[in-house]
Design an enzyme around this catalytic site. Sequence first.
Site, PDB file in Angstrom:
ATOM      1  N   LYS A   1       0.857  -1.242   0.159  1.00 43.75           N
ATOM      2  CA  LYS A   1       0.122   0.011   0.051  1.00 43.75           C
ATOM      3  C   LYS A   1       0.907   1.316  -0.004  1.00 43.75           C
ATOM      4  CE  LYS A   1      -0.210   0.150   5.153  1.00 43.75           C
ATOM      5  NZ  LYS A   1      -0.880  -0.761   6.186  1.00 43.75           N
TER       6      LYS A   1
ATOM      7  N   ARG B   1     -10.416   0.097  14.728  1.00 37.85           N
ATOM      8  CA  ARG B   1     -10.295   1.043  13.414  1.00 37.85           C
ATOM      9  C   ARG B   1     -11.245   0.444  12.718  1.00 37.85           C
ATOM     10  NH1 ARG B   1      -4.431   1.340  10.741  1.00 37.85           N
ATOM     11  NH2 ARG B   1      -4.879  -0.849   9.813  1.00 37.85           N
TER      12      ARG B   1
ATOM     13  N   TYR C   1      18.923  29.386  10.489  1.00 40.17           N
ATOM     14  CA  TYR C   1      17.936  30.482  11.152  1.00 40.17           C
ATOM     15  C   TYR C   1      18.068  30.202  12.377  1.00 40.17           C
ATOM     16  CZ  TYR C   1      15.852  30.666   6.606  1.00 40.17           C
ATOM     17  OH  TYR C   1      15.522  31.127   5.236  1.00 40.17           O
TER      18      TYR C   1
ATOM     19  N   MET D   1      14.226  25.058   4.057  1.00 35.77           N
ATOM     20  CA  MET D   1      13.573  24.275   3.083  1.00 35.77           C
ATOM     21  C   MET D   1      14.220  23.368   2.053  1.00 35.77           C
ATOM     22  SD  MET D   1      10.809  26.347   0.695  1.00 35.77           S
ATOM     23  CE  MET D   1       9.819  27.443   2.077  1.00 35.77           C
TER      24      MET D   1
END
Length: 379
Positions: free
Chosen positions: A36, A134, A266, A314
Amino acid sequence: MSVPFNRLVAKIDLDCIAANYAVLREVAPEPAPVIKADAYGHGLLPVARVLMRAGARTLCVGSVEEACALRAACPHRIVPLLGPLDAADAAAVAEHDLTPYVYREDQLALLAEAAEKADRDVRLALKFDTGMSRLGFRAPDAPRLAAWLREHPRLRLELVASHLATADEPENAAYVQRQRGEFEAICAALRVAGLAFGRTLGNSAGLLAFPELRYELQRPGIALYGANPFGSTPLAALGARLRPAMSVRSVVVQVHPVRAGESVSYGCAFTAAHDMRVAIVAAGYADCYSRALTGKAEMVIRGRRARVLGRVCMQLTAVDVSDIPEARDGDDAWLLGGDGGHPVTPEEVAGWWGTITYEVFCLFGLNRREYVGGGQEGK
Ligand SMILES: *Cc1c(COP(=O)(O)O)cnc(C)c1O
């Protein structure tokens, strides 16, 4: 579906997946690989092909859509674990001869209608909840479901399934046994009602740790991709022969000195206590190299470990190469795996990240992928 315009490459060694399957085959009679979510980020079709060549005769996917994408490449039984969610899914189940999980009564009605329309039999697996809370029917539903199936001969029950909540936690073995008791009671009730079917309960950890829960079909996922389902628990030896199939690399884009007292990235979250050399690697949270790895993770450059310094950005991350004087622009930087004797393991990345190996694979696997091994058709 991938992260565009970056330099990361997730390298998938299909021979590792075949070897991991062979390891499971030594103890489990019929492992039905769980592929999956694009094979946990390793690629649905290449992974399916190598596993079929290794002997898999049932493959478990997520959605019906994923099952349809697999069908042209796979003549064997395909089990969509999410089941049919609407009439279009049910029609696809009939058309592509899928064997979906079914856990709601309206899914039975949808499948009966699809079978009628397509004028063919439809296979299915009944999914029961025995302790996950579930998906699934509950034990008291069994007699009613059996009666309903007897009245709908077009629907052919092939499997009865449930899922274990704690198989990878040695300290919670009693809960596994409770689920087993519930599962066996459900199967007994369905048999008394005249149904015949195969049983499937165990995932990777269940298959490895609980021989008595193997039944007719086992559903390993994570073990195939080479993460140890038991991590560093007392049962770790059970997964010691599994080999990670995924490694992830990017490239060093600049190396420079940082002097004592200067800060990196940062927020000046890291300040050098002494003079050091820092390499900037083209990888960041936009590439699924999570910001949660800030200040914790390590990479491999030229066969040696380089620690992440300061915040992951990023598309860039700084690492310490003070002890790797030969590090240069253009070097490979391994975020997972890597050459030399100290590959970064999926368990390490998961630990630094505060998650599990499953998520590491699924997210890193969104990057560009490159395949090795597996024979020609696997590529
Ligand atoms: C994902 C999944 C598995 C595989 O579990 P692993 O822990 O990866 O071995 C098995 N069964 C079901 C229903 C699943 O959703």
